[in-house]
Design an enzyme around this catalytic site. Structure first.
Site, short mmCIF file in Angstrom:
data_model
loop_
_atom_site.label_atom_id
_atom_site.label_comp_id
_atom_site.label_asym_id
_atom_site.label_seq_id
_atom_site.Cartn_x
_atom_site.Cartn_y
_atom_site.Cartn_z
N SER A 87 0.83 -1.19 0.00
CA SER A 87 0.00 0.00 0.00
C SER A 87 0.88 1.25 0.00
CB SER A 87 -0.95 -0.04 1.20
OG SER A 87 -2.07 0.77 0.98
N ASP A 337 -8.97 -5.65 -4.75
CA ASP A 337 -8.52 -4.49 -3.98
C ASP A 337 -8.83 -3.21 -4.75
OD1 ASP A 337 -7.20 -2.68 -2.36
OD2 ASP A 337 -5.20 -3.22 -3.10
N HIS A 362 -6.04 -6.64 -0.68
CA HIS A 362 -4.98 -5.66 -0.39
C HIS A 362 -3.72 -6.34 0.15
CE1 HIS A 362 -3.96 -1.49 -0.23
NE2 HIS A 362 -3.70 -1.48 1.06
#
Length: 405
Positions: A87, A337, A362
């Site tokens: 991320s 995601d 994710h």
């Protein structure tokens, strides 16, 4: 609808404000977790002056110094370094590989939305992916959520409506408006899409495996005649109260400690999102930079810089740029995601590779291996290992050749 104030990611709010929409999960040497400048979080977050070091550039510089000093202190100067991040951490890993190629020989960037800036990708993408995750589980569930926004607004506008909404959703306090409830629900749906893992996990909240399937099961399985509000409450309770231990919900709570992202989104991490009612289950809204600007000035006396990230790190025509001067980056993404839409989904070169899984969420590949891992996830990790091994082999081979000369 209006912007929220709870500091949670990744909530693309209906005013078009990107402040909360732009909060991929965080990893940084300062300001997050227990690593705080100025001795405490209270001092570090005190004002714009103390927050001034909370930038991507400073984070990368900190990592560069940390790695260099660790290698020196352990007499490991010749040891190659590979960066891993998911991320926001994946964004940092990508950018550090490009900015500090002498520090790290490669990077695995999982679920890294490095393209979610300044018109590089369609701002509708994030919400469209969240919506598709629910649609694939149940059309009726998708439609119930889509219809709920008007119902919430309508009930909230009636006499006693806010009290009814507060009671229906078991809130700890009385709602002041219906927008706050809608934003709370939007947050849950977005988080559920991020954490739609194939097995139970507590990455964001304690959740069952395939949590969106469970949300839709609860929404759809209530008896005929059950009103939309009750269906929505039963569904969202999967995210906010799967353990059944919460008596009431505080909409101002920040369970994920995301207040630092509020500052970053007000300075450089301006990641536009919007919602199109033709493709999304969310209420329609356009991105409005002016809403960001007003909020950020009122909160911190700063003005967001929407073009800074693409100026500092690139993003436009990334194939040409990275294909020309970049190497040794893996962009791994799962298409469930919502942040995958802002990442790199196609190979750029032989050494800048996109590994995409249809059912991944994710940065699932960076989670610890479990006996419940599906075959496709095991294969994805094996591919990552092989690529990283090739980087290491090339590095050591170049060192051998230099030594022999």
């Amino acid at each position: 609808m209006k912007e929220t104030s709870n500091g949670l990611p990744p909530i693309p709010v209906s005013s078009g404000n990107s402040r909360l929409a732009s909060a991929p999960w965080l990893s940084s040497p300062k300001y997050y977790g227990e690593s705080m400048p100025y001795g405490s979080k209270e001092e570090a977050y005190k004002n714009a002056t103390t927050l001034a070091y909370l930038t991507t550039e400073q984070a990368l510089a900190d990592f560069a110094v940390l790695i260099t000093e660790l290698k020196r202190n352990t007499s490991a100067q010749a040891c190659p370094v590979v960066l891993f991040g998911g991320s926001y951490g994946g964004m940092l890993a990508t950018w550090m590989r490009l900015k500090y190629p002498h520090i790290a020989i490669g990077a695995l960037a999982a679920s890294a939305p490095v393209l979610q800036f300044e018109d590089v990708v369609d701002p509708d993408t994030f919400y469209n992916i969240v919506s598709n995750d629910f649609r694939r589980e149940s059309i009726s569930c998708f439609n119930t959520i889509k219809e709920s926004w008007d119902v919430i607004a309508s009930v909230g506008s009636t006499n006693g409506g806010l009290s009814l909404l507060s009671k229906t959703f078991h809130l700890c306090g009385e709602l002041k408006n219906s927008y706050d409830l809608s934003d709370w629900l939007e947050s849950a749906y977005s988080y559920l899409a991020m954490a739609d893992y194939p097995y139970p996990a507590d990455f964001l909240m304690p959740l069952p495996g395939n949590p969106i399937k469970e949300v839709c099961r609860r929404i759809d399985s209530l008896p005929d005649g059950t009103n939309i509000l009750q269906r929505i409450f039963e569904g969202v309770s999967v995210y906010y109260n799967y353990t059944g231990t919460v008596d009431c919900f505080d909409l101002d709570d920040d369970p994920h400690g995301m207040s630092g992202w509020d500052w970053q989104a007000c300075t450089e991490m301006v990641m536009p999102v919007s919602s199109n009612s033709n493709t999304s289950m969310f209420a329609a809204f356009d991105y409005e930079y002016s809403a960001d600007e007003e909020y950020c000035y009122n909160s911190y006396h700063v003005i967001p810089r929407p073009t800074w990230i693409t100026t500092e790190f690139g993003g436009h025509d990334i194939k040409t740029a990275l294909g020309t001067f970049g190497s040794n980056i893996i962009f791994s993404n799962g298409l469930l995601d919502p942040w995958s839409g802002g990442s790199v989904l196609q190979n750029i070169s032989e050494t800048i590779v996109a590994l995409v899984t249809e059912k991944g969420a994710h940065h699932l590949d960076l989670r610890a291996a479990t006996p419940e891992d599906p075959d496709w996830l095991v294969e994805q990790r094996e591919s990552e290992v092989k690529l990283i091994e090739s980087w290491l082999n090339s590095y050591f081979e170049s060192k051998r050749k230099s030594f022999s000369i």
